[in-house]
Design a protein around this motif. Sequence first.
Motif, PDB file in Angstrom:
ATOM      1  N   ASN A  96       0.802  -1.226   0.000  1.00  0.00           N
ATOM      2  CA  ASN A  96       0.000   0.000   0.000  1.00  0.00           C
ATOM      3  C   ASN A  96       0.837   1.279   0.000  1.00  0.00           C
ATOM      4  N   TYR A  97       2.164   1.152  -0.187  1.00  0.00           N
ATOM      5  CA  TYR A  97       3.084   2.271  -0.364  1.00  0.00           C
ATOM      6  C   TYR A  97       3.332   3.085   0.906  1.00  0.00           C
ATOM      7  N   ASP A 441      -6.879  -0.183  -9.476  1.00  0.00           N
ATOM      8  CA  ASP A 441      -8.315   0.046  -9.331  1.00  0.00           C
ATOM      9  C   ASP A 441      -8.920   0.175 -10.721  1.00  0.00           C
ATOM     10  N   LEU A 453      -4.920   0.853  -5.414  1.00  0.00           N
ATOM     11  CA  LEU A 453      -4.390   2.197  -5.624  1.00  0.00           C
ATOM     12  C   LEU A 453      -4.121   2.454  -7.096  1.00  0.00           C
ATOM     13  N   ASN A 454      -4.304   3.698  -7.494  1.00  0.00           N
ATOM     14  CA  ASN A 454      -3.844   4.176  -8.788  1.00  0.00           C
ATOM     15  C   ASN A 454      -2.895   5.348  -8.513  1.00  0.00           C
ATOM     16  N   ILE A 455      -1.650   5.236  -8.962  1.00  0.00           N
ATOM     17  CA  ILE A 455      -0.639   6.256  -8.691  1.00  0.00           C
ATOM     18  C   ILE A 455       0.038   6.634  -9.996  1.00  0.00           C
TER      19      ILE A 455
END
Length: 482
Positions: A96-97, A441, A453-455
Motif C-alpha cells: 500500500n506504499y 483500481d 491504488l492508482n498512482i
Amino acid sequence: MKKLLILSMSLLVLTGCSKDFLDTKPESTITDEQLATSADANQAIIAGVYSALRSFGLSNSASHEDYGHKSILVATDMMSNDMLMTKSSWYASFYNYLGRVQTNSRAKLAWSIYYPQIKTVNTVINIIPAKTDNAKLNAQRGQALALRGYFYFMLARMYGPTYVGNEAKLSVPLYTEVVYVGKARSTVAQVYTQIQADLEESVELLEGFQRKNKDGLDQSIAQAFLADVYLEMGKYPQAADLAHKARQNYTLLSKDDWNNGFYDMTTGNETMWGATITEAQSSFVASFFGHFDNTNGQGYAGGLQVYKNIDKNLYESISDTDYRKAAFVSPTTGNATYPSLPAYANTKFRDKTTTAGDYIYMRSAALYYIEAEALARSGNEGSAKQVLYDITVTRDPAYVLSTKTGAALINEIILQKRIELWGEGYAWFDMKRLHVGLTRDYPGTNHPAFGKLNIPATDNRFIFQVPQAEVDANPLIVQSPL
C-alpha cells in the motif's frame, strides 16, 4: 550513517591470551599490509557478505520481512501492478506504499541491508591494489567491486529517481572508503558513474575466475549486473552486448524444471546467482517461502491464507498455450492439486523441503529480455524479435516470431518479461524506468481494498524516503518529498 559505516581498518582474530600483554604487534591482529596480500582473509570477508545477504534480522530482528536480499526483491514486486496479497499482513506496507515513508520501519529495510555490506566490501576494495599479479586477489577485488556496484544500483533505484533525465537530482550518499561521518546525498549522475566504474572493473578482474558454487559471483554475474545498469542508463548497444555475453554458459529451464517450485538452485542450469539454504540456516516463516509459497500450510501464505496472487489483467494476458499460466490458479477450473487455493493464487513458488528452499536471486532468463529490449531500442528489431522468440517459444510452443515494431514490440518484450519473472524482483523497477503508473483500481480488479491504488508514474511515492534514523544521525541529508 555513523552507525552503519564505522569499521576498523584491521580485522581482529580471536586467539588465546599471551603473557606479553604489552606486545605492540600481537599475533591476533591482521594488519592492513597483511590483509592486502592474504587471499584467504579477503575471501572470508566476501563470504561473510554472501552469508549476510540471506540472513534474518539485519535491519529489524522483530520483522519477519527482514531476511536479506531476497526480501527486497519481493518487497518491490509487491509495489508493482503484477502482484497482490489477499489479507493485510507482512508486506502490506510495501503493497500500500506506506513503507516508503521515512518514519515507517520498512523504509530502512534496504538501507540497513546494503549499506553495512558496502562498508564491508569497501575494506576489501581499499586494501587490495587495483593492479596485482595475484589472480586470487584480483578475483576478490572483482567480487567486492561487483557487489558494491550492485548494492548501489539497488539503493539508487529505490531511494532516487530513474537515471535518464534526472541526472542532476539527488540519489543516495556515496561511500567508497570507510569513514566516520555521514555524507550528503550524491546526484544520480555521480552514483551511476561509480556504479558503472565498479562493474566495468569487476568484469575485467573476474575474467577466468571459477567460483566454487552459485552462492558467489563470477564474471557472468558482473556482466549481468552491468547489462541491467546500461539498460537503466539508456546505453542500449552496451546493454545488449553484455546481456548476450552473460547468458552464454547457461541453458533455459525445461517445462518440468520451470514448474518445479523455484526452490532448488541446482535444478537445470538457468540459475545464475542465489543462496543455498539449509535446515540450520532456515528462518522458517520469516523467509521467502514462508511468505510466498501458497501451498505450505505452515507459512503465512498457506497457513494463514495471506495468499500472494497474480494480477487479473496480467493473468489474462498469458496465452492459454503458455505453460507458465499453470503457475497460477485458474478462475474457471481451479487447481486440482491445491483445491483450497483461490483464483489467481500462485503455485510458482513451492518449497518441497518445507523449510530449506534456496533463494534464487537471478536467472539467465532475465538477460533475454534485457538483450531483446536493448536491441529493439538500438534499432535492431530483427535481432530483438529473434531473442524474444528464442525464450518465449520454450515457454509457449505455439508462439510465433513477432511481427510488431516500435513501441508495440517493446511492450511485447516487457509483457513477456513480467510473465516470466513474476515475483522475482523486476516488475516495480521496470515500472519506474519505463514511467508506468500503478493501476490496480480498474473494472473487475482482483486487488483488495487496502491495495486498490492508482498512482501516476511521476508521483513522489515511487521514491523511498531516506529512513528516519539516517536523517537523525546525518545532518547533511536532504529528504525526498513525501
